[in-house]
Structure formats: structure tokens, C-alpha cells
Enzyme design. Structure first.
Site, PDB file in Angstrom:
ATOM      1  N   LYS A 180      40.873  43.422  47.601  1.00 24.53           N
ATOM      2  CA  LYS A 180      40.417  44.680  46.994  1.00 24.53           C
ATOM      3  C   LYS A 180      39.990  45.619  48.108  1.00 24.53           C
ATOM      4  O   LYS A 180      39.105  45.306  48.911  1.00 24.53           O
ATOM      5  CB  LYS A 180      39.258  44.446  46.032  1.00 24.53           C
ATOM      6  CG  LYS A 180      38.739  45.745  45.414  1.00 24.53           C
ATOM      7  CD  LYS A 180      37.567  45.520  44.472  1.00 24.53           C
ATOM      8  CE  LYS A 180      38.017  44.980  43.151  1.00 24.53           C
ATOM      9  NZ  LYS A 180      36.912  44.982  42.147  1.00 24.53           N
TER      10      LYS A 180
ATOM     11  N   VAL B 104      46.211  35.387  41.185  1.00 24.56           N
ATOM     12  CA  VAL B 104      46.634  34.679  39.977  1.00 24.56           C
ATOM     13  C   VAL B 104      48.078  35.061  39.674  1.00 24.56           C
ATOM     14  O   VAL B 104      48.354  36.181  39.229  1.00 24.56           O
ATOM     15  CB  VAL B 104      45.722  35.014  38.782  1.00 24.56           C
ATOM     16  CG1 VAL B 104      46.109  34.169  37.581  1.00 24.56           C
ATOM     17  CG2 VAL B 104      44.258  34.777  39.152  1.00 24.56           C
TER      18      VAL B 104
ATOM     19  N   ASP C   6      30.622  45.192  32.687  1.00 24.94           N
ATOM     20  CA  ASP C   6      31.874  45.935  32.501  1.00 24.94           C
ATOM     21  C   ASP C   6      32.939  45.048  31.858  1.00 24.94           C
ATOM     22  O   ASP C   6      34.084  45.003  32.325  1.00 24.94           O
ATOM     23  CB  ASP C   6      32.374  46.486  33.841  1.00 24.94           C
ATOM     24  CG  ASP C   6      33.379  47.628  33.662  1.00 24.94           C
ATOM     25  OD1 ASP C   6      33.361  48.257  32.582  1.00 24.94           O
ATOM     26  OD2 ASP C   6      34.160  47.883  34.590  1.00 24.94           O
TER      27      ASP C   6
ATOM     28  N   ASN D 160      39.696  43.892  32.362  1.00 20.94           N
ATOM     29  CA  ASN D 160      39.047  42.928  33.243  1.00 20.94           C
ATOM     30  C   ASN D 160      39.218  41.484  32.773  1.00 20.94           C
ATOM     31  O   ASN D 160      38.539  40.588  33.272  1.00 20.94           O
ATOM     32  CB  ASN D 160      37.555  43.252  33.384  1.00 20.94           C
ATOM     33  CG  ASN D 160      37.311  44.363  34.382  1.00 20.94           C
ATOM     34  OD1 ASN D 160      38.159  44.642  35.228  1.00 20.94           O
ATOM     35  ND2 ASN D 160      36.155  45.005  34.288  1.00 20.94           N
TER      36      ASN D 160
END
Length: 647
Positions: A47, A104, A148, A153
Site C-alpha cells: 500500500k 490474496v 470502516d 473492505n
């Protein structure tokens, strides 16, 4: 270009270790990249923190950096949880933080799945909800609120049974917080922390983050999954926040048995909302209504789209496929699998390309961690409702049904049941031939031992055994423990998958109280022993047993031997690539070197391109089973011998 974004994309090396391969997506914090970890020789997700403009970089830099570090810390605290994306590290590059996460393979988030395929079935939403709830509860027990929870997500990925969405993972702890941990709450100026339309009313009006607020967001997420839209969806974020605080959610149309659960989760008053335990019990009744055999009415699962039909419960618990679309192979991710040396005799040793197959995930619902608590709650409710006598009566009926001849559960002399068919327990190192009655990786196969690991072109091998205190514990924890015990080896092989062979209740003692952890060829046999069971100096019978960082003594283009990388060798395995379905084996033998030079260049692994070049191996076995994978190696351009000093 946004301030703080990468000045180059694919091929950029981060912190001298991670090679960016391609961008996976973007969000409020920045970009997520697929990257190759040179040091560990595997794929990860990175990220990248991105600022929209220079002004934001100046005012919000410290907050974003701190949030990235907090995300890594909070997610790392849940490391190993089966329903949380693992965070490996947080590092700084060019003054900005990068978060190193588990990649993943084959994953899709709930938002995109619903957008492309339509709303999910209520029972499937309940299954996803149980997994996310289990992850949230683990965080809440550590004092960490997610803040969140939303469809984007939640990742769904293939599991080991081949079910395309069997694995459920919660990601992005970027705005999570420990209210009592003394942490600064990092927010962006004039912006609510969270996602409009999924915020709890008390959060939208400035209240503190609590477990109840996360459960409200979970309710909004499940509403979206089953209805195809948010319960408070409006034309603007401000209108959505207003609706969350002032208006009731839209009435459900497709939710069926899930509707009352959603209403209770979306209560405006957090004290009136379902607790985590109540939510778990309610969702469990929808996922497994047969467990409520004593209930007066059958649970109505509501309307279901054609692709979301839930099949009748199969005889074998491992055959559960919520979509009825499980295939024999998982989605693939370039450069992740292969195999090692081995025995003699496949048809013609060298000839085939194939790509890295992403390996499964979480076991089907029967093996989820939350099941233990669900079973306890079922027993308690049954005892209260019907009394001890009825519980005993139901237990007698269950025992009688579970021991009917031919049901696959097996008797005391069959450790793993009649379906598997072995009379003796599996031992580490056992090679097996697998006969799949309903298609490869559909349910459990019938297994036959191959004592020599060569005579019958084995499909795989037992690589570990994991012990359990009880048969129930083996069912619940065995598959996940096998996943962990075999993960490192599976990452080194081109075309394999893991399989847990769990003992039956009656065969638990006969199995030595252990679950057998197998690694099997994803599309066909592996033709010999794997990993540490290979002997140095042995000839490879097929590329299926070659694994990353193997060093080869090449006698001819059809004869390669496994040797120590500390001594002289001719080639070293770097990774794998796949050739197209229309490429013949003959063509593959001429194209594979170029494909490896393009897809797995030795320079990415620290080899000087003026001295080293890409090599490759193909095998007939890979072409026969349709995998078409190529083993990519590095060798000296002049054909000279390599030693122990190479990168």
C-alpha cells in the site's frame, strides 16, 4: 501527478527489495500494488501513501504517516486470524510509508462482486457476516475498533475446496483506533472518519468508536450484499449521513430470513442493537438451519439469484459450495507455485508450461473459528427449550444417522471415513494417488498409498500432521493449521494445492488423533516426492516437483538432478510462468526461454544480465493436464558452472 505518488509504476523497486508488478487498486489512502519480494521470493501487496496535492502533503502528511503506522500495528496484532488480511511490515521509502501485506490471489471485494453479478443469497450473506464478525470480535477483544466496515473492505477469495468465494477476509485497518490506548485519533481536516452511508448514527454525530458502531456498519454491509444497494444510499455523502441519523433504512426485498437481523443491527440506538453474540447466533441459524431441527418452522432463505443458489447439504461436509460453481482449480497468480525433484517415469519427462496457481483459503463454514461458539449456543438453546431428555434423544438420533452404512463417515476401523477409504492412518511422507469422484478438489478424494512415491505417478504427499485434543477440534482447526504448515512449500511450487484429511469422529483415535496435511497437484500428478522428502542427486521425473531456489545439475535437456546450491550447479530455479492454451508442447520448447526472460528476468533477482541469462524447463505432464506451466531458471550465458556466491 499527485504529490507523493510514485514517479514510475511497474518495475519500480521499493526499499531495495520489493519490485512493483502492477497496480491492484486505489483508495482514500493511496494505491495498492502487487509486488515481488526479492528477499523471500514471493508476491506481496504494497500500500502506497498518496497525497492529492502539495497543500495536502504539507498539512496532512504527519497524520497520514501516523495512520499508516497505526494500520500496520493494529492489523499485525491480528496476524494469523483466518479472516483478516495479514500485514507483514511497514517501511519508509523516499520519506513515505509503505505497508507490506498478504497478497490474496483471485480475490474480489463484495462491492465489485455484487456490482457485476447481482445481490447475494441471504444464506451466503450470513456466512460472510459470520466471518467478518469473527474478525471484528477478535479486534474488539484487543480494544481495536475497525471504523470502516464496508463492502469494499471485505475480500472473497477461492478456498482449498475450489469454492470461488469460500475465503472471507476483512482488510484496511487504516482508520482503526484503540479508544482507551492513549493514541492520537488521526483524522483528515473537516472530514468524518469512515464511509458515508455505513457510519453508525452515533459516529456521524461525533460519538466515540465502539463495537456497537462496527456492528451497525456490518449491518449496512450485509444489507448491500443481499439487496444490491446501501440501506441509506442517496445522491450525495451529506444526504447519506443525514439519512443515517434521521431516517429509517429502506425496506428489504430480497433479505428473507436475514431481514430481522438487519433491522436489529441497524437500530439507531446502540443499546438497542444486537450484540456480537446475538448476531452470531442469528446468522448461524440462517447458515445452518438444520441445526435448529427442534424449531417450529423452517427458516425461509428468501429470494436467491440463479448464481447464488445454495445446494442441499451434501453428505460430505467438505463438499459445501455456496454458489454451486466450484471448479477444480483456483485462480492463478503469476510466479507463485511449482514443485521439486523426484522419482522416475512420467510419460516423457520434459515438456510443459504452467503458471502459479493461487492456493485456497479458509475451510468451508464447518471449519470456521466461530463454529465452536455457535455449537455451544445451539446446545444451550436446545437444553432450555426442550430439556435434557430431548437433548439426549436428539443425540441418539444423530448417532444412529451418523453411523448408517455407506454414509461416508466410516467406522472405528476407517480413520477418515469410507469416502477416503484408508484402513490405516496416514504418515508424514506418504505419497498418495487420489481418485476424485466428482471432479478434482470437489469434496474429498478416495486415497490409495503409493509406497515408492513413483510406481503410480502420485498425485501428492503428506507433508505434515497436526494433532488435536478431540475430533471436534480437528474439524474446526485442522484445515487452518494444515494451511499454515504447508504454506511455505506451496509457495515454492508451480501448480499445487493443499488438502486437509480430517479424521471422522469414530476414526479419531485410529488416526492417531491427527489431521493429515496433503499437498496435491492442482491439475494432475506431481510424479514424485516433494520438499524435504526429495533426495539430493535424484533426477526430476517432471517439472511438477521443481521448486523455487532449487539448484540443478543438468546432464542433458531431459536429465536434471537436484543438488545443493552451496556447490557447483548449472541452473537455479527462480519462478514460473504460463504459456497460452493454444501453445503446443513442441512450440513451448522453443518459446519458453523467451517467456521466462520476459516474465521472470534474472536481473530482478540480482543476477548481472551481462553474465547470466534466463533458462527454462517444460514437461509433458503439464501439457497433458492443461496447466501449461514453465519452470524459469537462471544460468550463465557461456554455459559455465555456477557456484555458491551467486545472489
Amino acid at each position: 501527478m499527485p504529490s507523493g505518488s510514485s514517479t514510475s509504476g511497474v518495475g519500480r523497486v521499493i526499499a531495495g527489495r520489493y519490485v512493483l508488478l502492477n497496480r491492484l487498486g486505489s483508495g482514500g489512502m493511496g494505491h495498492v500494488w502487487l509486488a515481488h519480494d526479492r528477499r523471500l521470493d514471493c508476491e506481496v501487496a504494497l500500500k502506497e501513501i498518496v497525497f492529492r496535492d502539495a497543500a495536502e502533503a504539507g498539512h496532512e502528511r504527519d497524520a497520514r504517516v501516523a495512520r499508516a503506522r497505526a494500520e500496520a500495528r493494529h492489523a499485525a496484532g491480528l496476524r494469523g486470524h483466518p479472516h483478516v488480511v495479514t500485514v507483514h511490515d511497514v517501511l519508509e521509502h523516499d520519506g513515505l510509508p509503505w505497508i507490506v501485506m498478504e497478497y490474496v490471489a483471485g480475490a474480489v471485494d463484495v462491492r465489485d462482486l455484487v456490482a457485476t453479478r447481482g445481490p447475494l443469497a441471504p444464506a451466503e450473506c450470513a456466512r460472510i457476516g459470520l466471518a467478518v464478525l469473527d474478525a471484528l470480535t477478535a479486534g474488539h477483544e484487543r480494544g481495536v475498533m475497525h471504523r470502516d466496515v464496508k463492502p469494499a473492505n471485505i475480500l472473497l477469495a477461492p478456498d482449498r475446496t475450489g469454492a470461488p468465494y469460500g475465503r472471507v477476509l476483512l482488510m484496511d485497518y487504516g482508520i482503526s483506533v484503540q479508544p482507551d490506548g492513549g493514541e492520537t485519533r488521526y483524522t483528515l481536516a473537516s472530514v468524518l472518519v469512515g464511509t458515508a452511508g455505513y457510519l453508525a448514527p452515533e459516529r456521524a454525530t461525533g460519538g466515540a468508536p465502539t463495537p456497537a458502531a462496527d456492528l451497525f456498519s456490518l449491518g449496512c454491509t450485509l444489507y448491500y450484499a443481499v439487496e444490491g444497494e446501501s440501506p441509506f444510499e442517496r445522491e450525495s455523502h451529506l444526504a447519506e449521513i443525514t439519512a443515517v441519523v434521521m431516517e429509517e433504512p429502506r425496506p428489504t426485498v430480497r433479505a428473507g430470513a436475514l431481514a430481522p437481523v438487519l433491522r436489529a443491527l441497524l437500530a439507531k440506538d446502540p443499546d438497542a442493537r444486537l450484540s456480537a453474540a446475538q448476531t452470531e447466533a442469528a446468522l448461524s441459524r440462517i447458515v445452518t438451519p438444520q441445526a435448529e431441527a427442534y424449531a417450529r418452522t423452517q427458516t425461509d432463505l428468501g429470494s436467491q439469484p440463479p448464481w447464488g443458489q445454495v445446494p442441499a447439504a451434501p453428505t460430505d461436509p467438505w463438499e459445501y459450495d455456496p454458489y454451486g460453481t466450484a471448479t477444480g482449480s483456483p485462480r492463478t497468480i503469476a510466479g507463485t507455485n511449482g514443485s521439486g525433484p523426484a522419482v522416475p517415469t512420467p510419460a516423457e519427462p520434459w515438456s510443459g508450461p504452467a503458471a502459479p496457481a493461487g492456493f485456497g483459503s479458509a475451510p468451508p463454514p464447518a471449519a470456521e473459528p466461530g463454529r465452536r461458539r455457535r455449537e455451544r449456543s445451539y446446545a444451550l438453546r436446545a437444553g432450555i427449550a426442550c430439556g435434557l431428555g430431548l437433548v439426549l434423544a436428539l443425540g441418539g438420533v444423530w448417532y444412529a444417522l451418523a453411523n448408517r452404512p455407506g454414509d461416508g463417515s466410516g467406522g472405528s476401523g476407517s480413520p477418515y471415513g469410507e469416502r477416503v477409504g484408508l484402513a490405516q492412518p496416514l504418515r508424514e511422507g506418504d505419497c498418495v494417488v487420489a481418485d476424485w469422484a466428482d471432479g478434482r478438489f470437489q469434496g474429498l478424494p478416495r486415497l490409495v498409498l503409493d509406497p515408492t512415491c513413483a510406481d503410480q505417478a502420485p498425485d501428492g504427499q503428506v507433508l505434515a500432521l497436526v494433532s488435536a485434543a478431540s475430533a471436534d477440534q480437528a474439524r474446526r482447526l485442522g484445515p487452518a493449521r494444515c494451511e499454515e504448515r504447508t504454506r511455505e512449500l506451496r509457495d515454492k511450487l508451480a501448480d499445487v494445492r493443499g488438502l486437509a484429511v480430517v479424521p471422522t469422529t469414530e476414526g479419531f483415535e485410529a488416526a492417531g488423533r491427527r489431521t493429515a496435511c496433503l499437498v496435491l497437484g492442482a491439475h494432475g500428478p506431481v510424479y514424485g516426492p516433494l520438499g524435504g522428502h526429495r533426495r539430493p542427486g535424484s533426477a526430476f521425473a517432471d517439472t511438477a516437483t521443481m521448486q523455487k531456489r532449487d539448484c540443478l545439475d543438468v546432464r542433458s535437456r531431459r536429465d536434471a538432478r537436484l543438488v545443493s546450491c552451496g556447490g557447483p550447479h548449472d541452473e537455479e530455479v527462480l519462478g514460473f510462468t504460463r504459456l497460452g492454451a493454444d501453445v503446443t508442447l513442441a512450440d513451448a520448447r522453443t518459446e519458453s526461454d523467451l517467456a521466462c526472460g520476459r516474465e521472470v528476468p534474472p536481473a530482478d533477482y540480482g543476477f548481472d544480465p551481462s553474465v547470466y541469462t534466463a533458462g527454462s524447463w517444460t514437461s509433458e505432464g503439464s501439457w497433458k493436464n492443461g496447466a501449461h506451466f514453465v519452470v524459469c531458471t537462471v544460468r550463465k550465458q557461456n554455459g559455465g558452472t555456477m557456484g555458491g556466491g551467486e545472489p
